[in-house]
Scaffold this active site. Structure first.
Site, PDB file in Angstrom:
ATOM      1  N   HIS A 110       0.871  -1.192   0.000  1.00  0.00           N
ATOM      2  CA  HIS A 110       0.000   0.000   0.000  1.00  0.00           C
ATOM      3  C   HIS A 110       0.901   1.232   0.000  1.00  0.00           C
ATOM      4  CE1 HIS A 110      -3.539   2.327   0.429  1.00  0.00           C
ATOM      5  NE2 HIS A 110      -3.908   2.047   1.662  1.00  0.00           N
ATOM      6  N   HIS A 165      -2.071   0.939 -12.524  1.00  0.00           N
ATOM      7  CA  HIS A 165      -3.089   1.436 -11.587  1.00  0.00           C
ATOM      8  C   HIS A 165      -4.286   0.501 -11.614  1.00  0.00           C
ATOM      9  CE1 HIS A 165      -5.884   4.255  -9.623  1.00  0.00           C
ATOM     10  NE2 HIS A 165      -4.782   4.810  -9.146  1.00  0.00           N
ATOM     11  N   ARG A 211      -1.997  12.915 -11.391  1.00  0.00           N
ATOM     12  CA  ARG A 211      -1.135  13.286 -10.266  1.00  0.00           C
ATOM     13  C   ARG A 211       0.340  13.140 -10.645  1.00  0.00           C
ATOM     14  NH1 ARG A 211      -3.630   9.487  -5.738  1.00  0.00           N
ATOM     15  NH2 ARG A 211      -3.272   8.047  -7.479  1.00  0.00           N
ATOM     16  N   ASP A 261       3.176   7.568  -7.926  1.00  0.00           N
ATOM     17  CA  ASP A 261       4.421   7.352  -7.194  1.00  0.00           C
ATOM     18  C   ASP A 261       5.673   7.599  -8.019  1.00  0.00           C
ATOM     19  OD1 ASP A 261       3.258   6.813  -4.790  1.00  0.00           O
ATOM     20  OD2 ASP A 261       3.050   4.675  -5.193  1.00  0.00           O
ATOM     21  N   ARG A 321      -3.369  11.861   3.871  1.00  0.00           N
ATOM     22  CA  ARG A 321      -4.602  11.070   3.952  1.00  0.00           C
ATOM     23  C   ARG A 321      -5.401  11.325   5.228  1.00  0.00           C
ATOM     24  NH1 ARG A 321      -5.162   6.890  -0.093  1.00  0.00           N
ATOM     25  NH2 ARG A 321      -4.643   8.253  -1.838  1.00  0.00           N
TER      26      ARG A 321
HETATM   27  N1  HAX Z   1       5.154  -3.838 -13.330  1.00  0.00           N
HETATM   28  C1  HAX Z   1       5.088  -5.182 -13.449  1.00  0.00           C
HETATM   29  N2  HAX Z   1       3.933  -5.872 -13.519  1.00  0.00           N
HETATM   30  C2  HAX Z   1       2.797  -5.150 -13.508  1.00  0.00           C
HETATM   31  C3  HAX Z   1       2.798  -3.763 -13.430  1.00  0.00           C
HETATM   32  C4  HAX Z   1       4.034  -3.100 -13.330  1.00  0.00           C
HETATM   33  N3  HAX Z   1       4.136  -1.774 -13.193  1.00  0.00           N
HETATM   34  N4  HAX Z   1       1.516  -3.317 -13.436  1.00  0.00           N
HETATM   35  C5  HAX Z   1       0.735  -4.406 -13.517  1.00  0.00           C
HETATM   36  N5  HAX Z   1       1.510  -5.520 -13.557  1.00  0.00           N
HETATM   37  C6  HAX Z   1       1.054  -6.910 -13.583  1.00  0.00           C
HETATM   38  C7  HAX Z   1       0.312  -7.211 -12.285  1.00  0.00           C
HETATM   39  O1  HAX Z   1       1.219  -7.572 -11.251  1.00  0.00           O
HETATM   40  C8  HAX Z   1      -0.592  -8.350 -12.699  1.00  0.00           C
HETATM   41  O2  HAX Z   1       0.189  -9.533 -12.766  1.00  0.00           O
HETATM   42  P1  HAX Z   1      -0.423 -10.955 -12.309  1.00  0.00           P
HETATM   43  O3  HAX Z   1      -1.594 -11.182 -13.229  1.00  0.00           O
HETATM   44  O4  HAX Z   1       0.720 -11.886 -12.505  1.00  0.00           O
HETATM   45  O5  HAX Z   1      -0.843 -10.786 -10.879  1.00  0.00           O
HETATM   46  C9  HAX Z   1      -0.969  -7.961 -14.125  1.00  0.00           C
HETATM   47  O6  HAX Z   1       0.056  -7.067 -14.581  1.00  0.00           O
HETATM   48  C10 HAX Z   1      -2.299  -7.254 -14.232  1.00  0.00           C
HETATM   49  O7  HAX Z   1      -2.303  -6.152 -13.347  1.00  0.00           O
HETATM   50  P2  HAX Z   1      -3.319  -4.954 -13.556  1.00  0.00           P
HETATM   51  O8  HAX Z   1      -4.694  -5.488 -13.553  1.00  0.00           O
HETATM   52  O9  HAX Z   1      -2.891  -4.120 -14.712  1.00  0.00           O
HETATM   53  O10 HAX Z   1      -3.072  -4.046 -12.253  1.00  0.00           O
HETATM   54  P3  HAX Z   1      -3.498  -4.343 -10.752  1.00  0.00           P
HETATM   55  O11 HAX Z   1      -4.754  -3.607 -10.453  1.00  0.00           O
HETATM   56  O12 HAX Z   1      -3.467  -5.800 -10.428  1.00  0.00           O
HETATM   57  O13 HAX Z   1      -2.271  -3.682  -9.946  1.00  0.00           O
HETATM   58  C11 HAX Z   1      -0.675  -2.030  -9.322  1.00  0.00           C
HETATM   59  C12 HAX Z   1      -2.095  -2.279  -9.889  1.00  0.00           C
HETATM   60  C13 HAX Z   1      -0.503  -0.519  -9.129  1.00  0.00           C
HETATM   61  C14 HAX Z   1      -0.514  -2.721  -7.951  1.00  0.00           C
HETATM   62  C15 HAX Z   1       0.366  -2.569 -10.330  1.00  0.00           C
HETATM   63  O14 HAX Z   1       0.246  -1.857 -11.543  1.00  0.00           O
HETATM   64  C16 HAX Z   1       1.805  -2.506  -9.834  1.00  0.00           C
HETATM   65  O15 HAX Z   1       2.249  -3.419  -9.141  1.00  0.00           O
HETATM   66  N6  HAX Z   1       2.565  -1.424 -10.180  1.00  0.00           N
HETATM   67  C17 HAX Z   1       3.922  -1.289  -9.753  1.00  0.00           C
HETATM   68  C18 HAX Z   1       4.004  -0.893  -8.294  1.00  0.00           C
HETATM   69  C19 HAX Z   1       3.527   0.531  -8.072  1.00  0.00           C
HETATM   70  O16 HAX Z   1       3.894   1.460  -8.803  1.00  0.00           O
HETATM   71  N7  HAX Z   1       2.715   0.730  -7.026  1.00  0.00           N
HETATM   72  C20 HAX Z   1       2.202   2.049  -6.711  1.00  0.00           C
HETATM   73  C21 HAX Z   1       0.694   2.170  -6.949  1.00  0.00           C
HETATM   74  C22 HAX Z   1       0.262   3.583  -6.727  1.00  0.00           C
HETATM   75  C23 HAX Z   1      -1.216   3.770  -6.624  1.00  0.00           C
HETATM   76  O17 HAX Z   1      -2.026   3.012  -7.112  1.00  0.00           O
HETATM   77  N8  HAX Z   1      -1.646   4.792  -5.991  1.00  0.00           N
HETATM   78  O18 HAX Z   1      -2.962   5.058  -5.842  1.00  0.00           O
END
Ligand code: HAX
Length: 388
Positions: free
Chosen positions: A227, A268, A277, A323, A349
């Site tokens: 998170h 996202h 953002r 981020d 928040r």
């Molecule tokens: N890098 C690698 N793999 C990624 C990815 C990324 N940036 N974005 C999505 N994926 C992968 C997911 O892990 C998922 O894989 P699995 O099916 O093997 O589980 C697949 O692609 C489908 O994911 P999605 O449906 O597109 O996205 P989710 O809703 O599952 O996840 C996340 C959203 C933000 C968690 C994801 O894009 C991610 O892990 N990003 C990188 C980490 C990150 O930047 N986190 C900060 C989030 C900030 C935020 O949301 N703020 O509000």
């Protein structure tokens, strides 16, 4: 479900999924759309990004932006609420210095509650918003052992100015730090109701624990690496890239994906375009630090990564998220220790979650408030039989 009022067809496949997407309530402060991202009280975040945190707090609590008179009055109100109760510094002095800053923040909020709660949802929420800048500054000072000559809290300053005044870093441009922090706070204040920290805060509040306990719980949820702590990881990721040469950045991104590691700062759950953002922070960075090495890295990353991530059809949004740039900007203004980054997220928040809790406790159901949260867990044997 399945009747005509149904918002959602619940099946056994939804069990043990973290309630993903299951509607549980309504939210009066914010919502997220796939194209414009988060909106606060109907305003897309891109329209609010350069406003003052004080005016946006007013918006979240009153559901309308203040006019000039209201804005001035609200700032004065926050000033009058800002004094920390006696005894906070003694508690901070006793905490382990190698504890994570998010744990300090959670304990700090609990402490403000133990020493200063007036047992009124809105009063306590606004008091906490007014007191948290000083608490944040003191967390830096005590955790870093810089406890001599802490400047008095200057309540006449804006919220971010009180933090900057308290940390009192030498050789930094306080005006630029204030600008980055103001934007950071506004962009991070709220994000709908279903994210884990907001949900946790509201769930705790539904037991009629006070707002300090509820928000301390929310901070504990936010502290997890899946998170809020992702923004700490994101800056560590940017530092590891170590170049802004497009071919080298591309090789780095591909290597991370091959190693099955996330490309931080992209993707996202709801948005399907670049997060506004992220765009707002890039625009600020182009103004204040276009030649900063890390900024040059993220500028290249923003071009390269979406193209590479698009090659994987599973990734629903290959574009930059909030981020990507926040750590680079915080680092540029002198906040170099990424361990603290999630505390700024938490500080922001407190406003959005606080406003949502006030709505849930004092407005919803004609002012009676939402009942205590009580989702249902099905005994595993029962569930397995059901699945068969
Ligand atoms: N890098 C690698 N793999 C990624 C990815 C990324 N940036 N974005 C999505 N994926 C992968 C997911 O892990 C998922 O894989 P699995 O099916 O093997 O589980 C697949 O692609 C489908 O994911 P999605 O449906 O597109 O996205 P989710 O809703 O599952 O996840 C996340 C959203 C933000 C968690 C994801 O894009 C991610 O892990 N990003 C990188 C980490 C990150 O930047 N986190 C900060 C989030 C900030 C935020 O949301 N703020 O509000």
């Amino acid at each position: 479900m399945g009747d005509e009022d149904s918002l959602f067809d619940l099946t056994t496949a939804h069990l043990n999924t973290g309630m993903r997407g299951v509607p549980v309530g309504t939210c009066r402060t914010s919502y997220v759309t796939p194209t414009e991202g988060v909106h606060y009280c109907g305003y897309p975040i891109a329209e609010l990004a350069m406003m003052s945190p004080e005016d946006v707090v007013f918006l979240l609590f009153n559901k309308e932006l203040p006019d000039i008179q209201q804005s001035v009055k609200f700032r004065k109100e926050l000033q009058s609420r800002g004094q920390l109760p006696e005894g906070v510094e003694e508690v901070l002095a006793s905490l382990p210095k190698d504890g994570h800053p998010m744990d300090w923040l959670s304990i700090g909020i609990h402490t403000l509650g133990m020493l200063g709660s007036v047992d009124d949802w809105k009063e306590d929420a606004l008091n906490l918003i007014a007191r948290i800048p000083r608490l944040m500054g003191l967390i830096f000072r005590y955790r870093e052992g810089r406890v001599e000559n802490i400047p008095e809290d200057n309540l006449s300053l804006p919220l971010v100015g009180r933090f900057t005044n308290t940390v009192d870093f030498k050789d930094i441009d306080k005006a630029v730090m204030n600008r980055v922090l103001s934007t950071y706070l506004v962009l991070h204040m709220d994000h709908g109701g279903g994210n884990l920290s907001t949900f946790t805060g509201k769930a705790v509040a539904s037991s009629h624990a006070n707002i300090y306990s509820s928000l301390a719980g929310a901070m504990n949820a936010l502290s997890g690496p899946l998170h809020g702590r992702a923004n700490q990881s994101c800056f560590e990721f940017v530092k590891n890239i170590g170049t802004s040469v497009p071919s080298e950045v591309e090789a780095f991104v591909r290597a991370e994906l091959s190693a099955r590691r996330p490309v931080f700062g992209f993707g996202h759950a709801v948005l399907r375009t670049e997060d506004p953002r992220a765009a707002a922070q890039f625009a600020l960075g182009e103004e204040i630090c276009p030649e900063d090495e890390y900024f040059k890295t993220i500028r290249t990353l923003r071009e390269v990564a979406p193209r590479v991530l698009s090659e994987n059809p599973k990734i629903r949004n290959p574009n930059a998220n909030v981020d990507i740039a926040s750590g680079t900007l915080l680092n540029f203004v002198g906040l170099e220790d990424a361990e603290y980054y999630t505390t700024f997220f938490g500080w922001a928040r407190v406003a959005g979650i606080g406003a949502q809790i006030v709505d849930e406790r004092t407005i919803m159901r004609d002012g009676r408030g939402i009942p205590i949260y009580r989702p249902k867990y099905i005994a595993e044997s029962q569930s397995l039989r059901h699945v068969e």
